[in-house]
Design a protein around this motif. Structure first.
Motif, PDB file in Angstrom:
ATOM      1  N   VAL A 299       0.870  -1.177   0.000  1.00  7.40           N
ATOM      2  CA  VAL A 299       0.000   0.000   0.000  1.00  7.40           C
ATOM      3  C   VAL A 299       0.906   1.225   0.000  1.00  7.40           C
ATOM      4  O   VAL A 299       2.109   1.127   0.246  1.00  7.40           O
ATOM      5  CB  VAL A 299      -0.937   0.029   1.237  1.00  7.40           C
ATOM      6  N   PHE A 300       0.325   2.378  -0.277  1.00 16.08           N
ATOM      7  CA  PHE A 300       1.128   3.602  -0.184  1.00 16.08           C
ATOM      8  C   PHE A 300       0.276   4.752   0.317  1.00 16.08           C
ATOM      9  O   PHE A 300      -0.959   4.719   0.299  1.00 16.08           O
ATOM     10  CB  PHE A 300       1.814   3.943  -1.510  1.00 16.08           C
ATOM     11  N   ALA A 301       0.978   5.763   0.795  1.00 25.71           N
ATOM     12  CA  ALA A 301       0.322   6.984   1.264  1.00 25.71           C
ATOM     13  C   ALA A 301       1.125   8.169   0.762  1.00 25.71           C
ATOM     14  O   ALA A 301       2.363   8.155   0.772  1.00 25.71           O
ATOM     15  CB  ALA A 301       0.243   7.007   2.790  1.00 25.71           C
ATOM     16  N   ILE A 302       0.406   9.199   0.319  1.00 22.34           N
ATOM     17  CA  ILE A 302       1.021  10.437  -0.153  1.00 22.34           C
ATOM     18  C   ILE A 302       0.393  11.598   0.601  1.00 22.34           C
ATOM     19  O   ILE A 302      -0.835  11.731   0.633  1.00 22.34           O
ATOM     20  CB  ILE A 302       0.811  10.645  -1.669  1.00 22.34           C
ATOM     21  N   ILE A 303       1.230  12.414   1.209  1.00 21.49           N
ATOM     22  CA  ILE A 303       0.759  13.661   1.807  1.00 21.49           C
ATOM     23  C   ILE A 303       1.187  14.804   0.911  1.00 21.49           C
ATOM     24  O   ILE A 303       2.357  14.924   0.548  1.00 21.49           O
ATOM     25  CB  ILE A 303       1.331  13.855   3.224  1.00 21.49           C
ATOM     26  N   LEU A 304       0.217  15.621   0.545  1.00 21.17           N
ATOM     27  CA  LEU A 304       0.497  16.806  -0.261  1.00 21.17           C
ATOM     28  C   LEU A 304       0.717  17.984   0.680  1.00 21.17           C
ATOM     29  O   LEU A 304      -0.200  18.402   1.386  1.00 21.17           O
ATOM     30  CB  LEU A 304      -0.657  17.094  -1.214  1.00 21.17           C
ATOM     31  N   GLU A 305       1.931  18.481   0.704  1.00 19.69           N
ATOM     32  CA  GLU A 305       2.272  19.621   1.559  1.00 19.69           C
ATOM     33  C   GLU A 305       2.106  20.911   0.756  1.00 19.69           C
ATOM     34  O   GLU A 305       2.875  21.154  -0.174  1.00 19.69           O
ATOM     35  CB  GLU A 305       3.703  19.502   2.059  1.00 19.69           C
ATOM     36  N   PRO A 306       1.121  21.747   1.091  1.00 18.65           N
ATOM     37  CA  PRO A 306       0.933  23.004   0.356  1.00 18.65           C
ATOM     38  C   PRO A 306       1.962  24.035   0.831  1.00 18.65           C
ATOM     39  O   PRO A 306       1.743  24.742   1.806  1.00 18.65           O
ATOM     40  CB  PRO A 306      -0.492  23.441   0.731  1.00 18.65           C
ATOM     41  N   VAL A 307       3.076  24.100   0.149  1.00 19.64           N
ATOM     42  CA  VAL A 307       4.149  25.013   0.565  1.00 19.64           C
ATOM     43  C   VAL A 307       3.685  26.454   0.438  1.00 19.64           C
ATOM     44  O   VAL A 307       3.842  27.260   1.355  1.00 19.64           O
ATOM     45  CB  VAL A 307       5.417  24.774  -0.270  1.00 19.64           C
ATOM     46  N   ASP A 308       3.123  26.768  -0.712  1.00 21.00           N
ATOM     47  CA  ASP A 308       2.527  28.075  -0.927  1.00 21.00           C
ATOM     48  C   ASP A 308       1.531  27.958  -2.076  1.00 21.00           C
ATOM     49  O   ASP A 308       1.192  26.846  -2.497  1.00 21.00           O
ATOM     50  CB  ASP A 308       3.589  29.169  -1.184  1.00 21.00           C
ATOM     51  N   LEU A 309       1.102  29.075  -2.574  1.00 25.07           N
ATOM     52  CA  LEU A 309       0.040  29.112  -3.581  1.00 25.07           C
ATOM     53  C   LEU A 309       0.333  28.254  -4.804  1.00 25.07           C
ATOM     54  O   LEU A 309      -0.553  27.580  -5.333  1.00 25.07           O
ATOM     55  CB  LEU A 309      -0.191  30.571  -3.996  1.00 25.07           C
ATOM     56  N   GLU A 310       1.599  28.238  -5.253  1.00 22.26           N
ATOM     57  CA  GLU A 310       1.928  27.564  -6.507  1.00 22.26           C
ATOM     58  C   GLU A 310       3.049  26.542  -6.354  1.00 22.26           C
ATOM     59  O   GLU A 310       3.703  26.198  -7.336  1.00 22.26           O
ATOM     60  CB  GLU A 310       2.282  28.601  -7.580  1.00 22.26           C
ATOM     61  N   ASN A 311       3.251  26.041  -5.133  1.00 28.16           N
ATOM     62  CA  ASN A 311       4.278  25.023  -4.910  1.00 28.16           C
ATOM     63  C   ASN A 311       3.796  23.998  -3.890  1.00 28.16           C
ATOM     64  O   ASN A 311       3.235  24.361  -2.855  1.00 28.16           O
ATOM     65  CB  ASN A 311       5.580  25.670  -4.411  1.00 28.16           C
ATOM     66  N   THR A 312       4.050  22.736  -4.219  1.00 20.75           N
ATOM     67  CA  THR A 312       3.602  21.622  -3.388  1.00 20.75           C
ATOM     68  C   THR A 312       4.719  20.589  -3.293  1.00 20.75           C
ATOM     69  O   THR A 312       5.449  20.368  -4.259  1.00 20.75           O
ATOM     70  CB  THR A 312       2.352  20.958  -4.000  1.00 20.75           C
ATOM     71  N   VAL A 313       4.844  19.964  -2.132  1.00 20.80           N
ATOM     72  CA  VAL A 313       5.745  18.824  -1.983  1.00 20.80           C
ATOM     73  C   VAL A 313       4.906  17.570  -1.787  1.00 20.80           C
ATOM     74  O   VAL A 313       4.021  17.535  -0.922  1.00 20.80           O
ATOM     75  CB  VAL A 313       6.713  18.997  -0.793  1.00 20.80           C
ATOM     76  N   GLU A 314       5.171  16.557  -2.604  1.00 20.36           N
ATOM     77  CA  GLU A 314       4.489  15.277  -2.473  1.00 20.36           C
ATOM     78  C   GLU A 314       5.385  14.338  -1.669  1.00 20.36           C
ATOM     79  O   GLU A 314       6.465  13.956  -2.119  1.00 20.36           O
ATOM     80  CB  GLU A 314       4.196  14.678  -3.853  1.00 20.36           C
TER      81      GLU A 314
END
Length: 394
Positions: A299-314
């Motif tokens: 299985v896997f899990a992904i957290i989307l980190e909203p760094v700012d308006l136009e940048n995300t870390v998966e």
């Protein structure tokens, strides 16, 4: 006014949400402002991410008692801590004295959480333990300072599938209530999972608003063109939509192909799975920012980190039915499996970044959905719009 002249972003947003809050057959997508306007981003921070159960981290990052990891969640300093009983707690990473940050880097806390400013100390459960010289030199107590009232600010949290969820404003229903349907849907997978080790952990930096990563993950419509390798055996027609209004959405496949070595070795299955999972798999976005996938052997899990308006870390983590150290002879398969998923997830980068660029087209009206293929994505848009309207009402 010319119909192509841009209006006030907030006014346009209010007017256009009604076109999102209808059926997929007639709806438009969220307007541009939800991807490029700082005011809307700040509003979504409160109404969407702070008002619901958002993912901030993983239990595997603090495996032992005393382990602590600081998290910056949309500018809010948080601290994940595993206490002496093995439970995970989340606190505001701020001393109750003068607001000093307590922990700057992941660390092992041997005794207490000590503020580096005036040395106030907190237990792993957040309780304030000592306040040196608070009553003057050599006086570590004061009659007007009640230690019981000055523990660390605890953040409402819940752990599921090793994801640490938090509800910052404490208004969401209990996690088990909010996600009862998905917990029931995947009840066969309610058993221990084991992280795959160093190669099973990776992250991707993408130049897009976090919602676009959710939207892309929800649907299988793009498979033939974006994932030709995956589509060669898990074809578009082998997929089905998953939609639970107000909770989650995603896709499933009827032809999951288990990884097998040349000499016939496979990764061990989870225990007691029904026949559905022999060749089935499901991929669900748990609103707002957690993406989960289940297959018979991992299985896997992904957290989307909203760094700012136009940048995300998966942040992507892979888990298996048995600890890697119990089956070192399968290390090559785990490495290969991680490599395959990394390839798939990287193939999506140009898409989400391209959509982000496209949202700067002032005449784009949110777009139309395919009634047959885009139901899961529209379900997410509908939920976001509902949360925003709810926040405005409150």
């Amino acid at each position: 006014m010319n119909k192509h002249n841009p209006t006030s972003p907030v006014t346009a947003n209010v007017d256009q949400l009604s076109s999102v809050l209808t059926t997929v057959n007639h709806a438009k997508g969220l307007p541009n402002e939800h991807y490029i306007d700082p005011a809307i981003f700040a509003e979504e921070k409160r109404s969407v991410l702070f008002a619901n159960w958002s993912g901030i981290g993983f239990g595997k990052d603090i495996p032992e008692a005393g382990d602590a990891k600081p998290i910056n969640f949309l500018g809010m300093p948080l601290l994940m801590v595993r206490d002496r009983t093995g439970e995970i707690g989340v606190f505001q990473n701020t001393c109750r004295h003068r607001g000093m940050i307590l922990v700057e880097e992941p660390t092992k806390i041997r005794g207490a959480i000590r503020c580096p400013y005036h040395s106030w100390c907190y237990g792993l459960n957040g309780e304030l333990r000592t306040t040196p010289h608070i009553g003057g030199p050599g006086q570590n107590t004061h009659e007007d300072v009640d230690l019981k009232e000055l523990g660390l600010t605890r953040i409402r949290s819940h752990i599921w599938r090793d994801v640490v969820f938090v509800n910052i404003d404490e208004t969401a229903p209990e996690f088990e209530e909010a996600h009862a349907d998905l917990i029931e849907r995947w009840k066969e997978f309610e058993q221990p999972i084991f992280h795959g080790g160093e190669t099973a952990s990776f992250k991707l930096n993408v130049n897009c608003n976090w919602k676009l990563a959710v939207e892309n993950y929800c649907e299988s419509y793009h498979l033939p063109w974006v994932h030709p390798g995956l589509n060669s055996y898990s074809r578009l027609e082998d997929h089905y939509n998953i939609e639970k209004e107000g909770k989650y959405s995603g896709q499933g496949s009827l032809v999951y192909r288990q990884l097998k070595s040349e000499d016939g070795r496979v990764l061990p299955d989870f225990n007691g799975l029904s026949d559905k999972w022999d060749e089935g798999s499901e991929y669900v976005a748990v609103y707002p920012n957690v993406l989960l996938g289940v297959q018979r052997d991992h299985v896997f899990a992904i957290i989307l980190e909203p760094v700012d308006l136009e940048n995300t870390v998966e942040h992507i983590e892979l888990y298996y039915s048995k600890p890697p150290q119990d089956a070192p002879e399968l290390d090559d398969l785990r490495v290969e499996n991680a490599g395959l998923w990394k390839t798939v997830f990287k193939e999506d980068i140009f898409v989400v970044e391209g959509m982000q660029k496209g949202r700067h087209g002032e005449l784009f009206d949110g777009g139309r959905f395919s009634p047959a293929m885009d139901g899961p994505t529209h379900a997410f848009h509908h939920w976001v719009a509902t949360q925003i309207e709810k926040g405005r009402t409150v």
